[in-house]
Motif scaffolding. Sequence first.
Motif, mmCIF file in Angstrom:
data_model
loop_
_atom_site.group_PDB
_atom_site.id
_atom_site.type_symbol
_atom_site.label_atom_id
_atom_site.label_comp_id
_atom_site.label_asym_id
_atom_site.label_seq_id
_atom_site.Cartn_x
_atom_site.Cartn_y
_atom_site.Cartn_z
ATOM 1 N N ASP A 111 -2.947 0.197 -4.706
ATOM 2 C CA ASP A 111 -3.066 0.962 -5.949
ATOM 3 C C ASP A 111 -2.361 0.192 -7.059
ATOM 4 O O ASP A 111 -1.146 0.260 -7.207
ATOM 5 N N THR A 112 -3.147 -0.552 -7.845
ATOM 6 C CA THR A 112 -2.563 -1.405 -8.878
ATOM 7 C C THR A 112 -2.279 -0.655 -10.174
ATOM 8 O O THR A 112 -1.747 -1.251 -11.108
ATOM 9 N N SER A 113 -2.582 0.623 -10.214
ATOM 10 C CA SER A 113 -2.309 1.379 -11.442
ATOM 11 C C SER A 113 -0.803 1.567 -11.655
ATOM 12 O O SER A 113 -0.374 1.867 -12.758
ATOM 13 N N LYS B 29 0.833 -1.211 0.000
ATOM 14 C CA LYS B 29 0.000 0.000 0.000
ATOM 15 C C LYS B 29 0.865 1.258 0.000
ATOM 16 O O LYS B 29 0.533 2.239 -0.664
ATOM 17 N N ASP C 123 -6.839 -4.938 -5.547
ATOM 18 C CA ASP C 123 -7.724 -3.771 -5.464
ATOM 19 C C ASP C 123 -8.600 -3.831 -4.220
ATOM 20 O O ASP C 123 -8.747 -2.834 -3.506
ATOM 21 N N VAL C 124 -9.183 -4.995 -3.946
ATOM 22 C CA VAL C 124 -10.045 -5.151 -2.776
ATOM 23 C C VAL C 124 -9.260 -4.931 -1.488
ATOM 24 O O VAL C 124 -9.790 -4.408 -0.508
ATOM 25 N N ARG D 144 -5.384 -8.866 -9.911
ATOM 26 C CA ARG D 144 -5.596 -7.424 -9.776
ATOM 27 C C ARG D 144 -6.815 -7.131 -8.901
ATOM 28 O O ARG D 144 -6.797 -6.220 -8.076
ATOM 29 N N GLU D 145 -7.894 -7.910 -9.070
ATOM 30 C CA GLU D 145 -9.089 -7.735 -8.235
ATOM 31 C C GLU D 145 -8.755 -7.955 -6.767
ATOM 32 O O GLU D 145 -9.208 -7.209 -5.900
ATOM 33 N N GLY E 248 -6.972 -2.788 -1.164
ATOM 34 C CA GLY E 248 -6.598 -1.387 -1.087
ATOM 35 C C GLY E 248 -5.253 -1.037 -1.686
ATOM 36 O O GLY E 248 -4.709 0.029 -1.404
#
Length: 185
Positions: free
Chosen positions: A147-149, A113, A142-143, A138-139, A145
């Motif tokens: 930042d996968t960008s 994170k 994301d869940v 990726r899901e 928290g």
Amino acid sequence: MHSKTSLLDGTWATIGSANLDGASLDFTQHLHKLLPGEVRNTEVNCVILNGVEGQPPTPVVDLLRRRLWAEFLGFESSPGVPDPDHERLAAPPAGGWLKLWRERADGKLERLKRDPADVAPGHVLPWPDVDRTLHHPREHLDVLGVDTSRIDVLKGVRAFSFKEGRYNERLPELDVPPDPRFQFM
């Protein structure tokens, strides 16, 4: 080889390619009639007993546990070198082994994170508290928290053809939007 490993209380371990259920061991036999040519399946498992049913005591089961856990939990003697002799793997901590796994998973998550590019040792993350199926890594991130960008998430690995000695370059490896040019086998 797609291998499986099971460990039980320092007394029993199995390592190999076979799933330990009838469906896995028997199902592929039914497909042979449908597949052209000769189909060979080979499953191999090694079972190690530590003082079970008259077997002599052996440290192998515990050493296997410590080697695997050092890698998964990120205990290293130097960068990238798992340390099976790390003091935290020697005996169950107060609160038990699950507490240690949760601690290491939470630490990995907090580091991701803060900075997803900072690769922390270890390979465990907490299980997300969601009431739905997560279909892609990726899901999952994301869940939790993360930042996968800012990171490339592997979707899988390309199939390797031993016959041709190369990877199938038509299959995408990164979790990116589907490209209609890719033809999945």
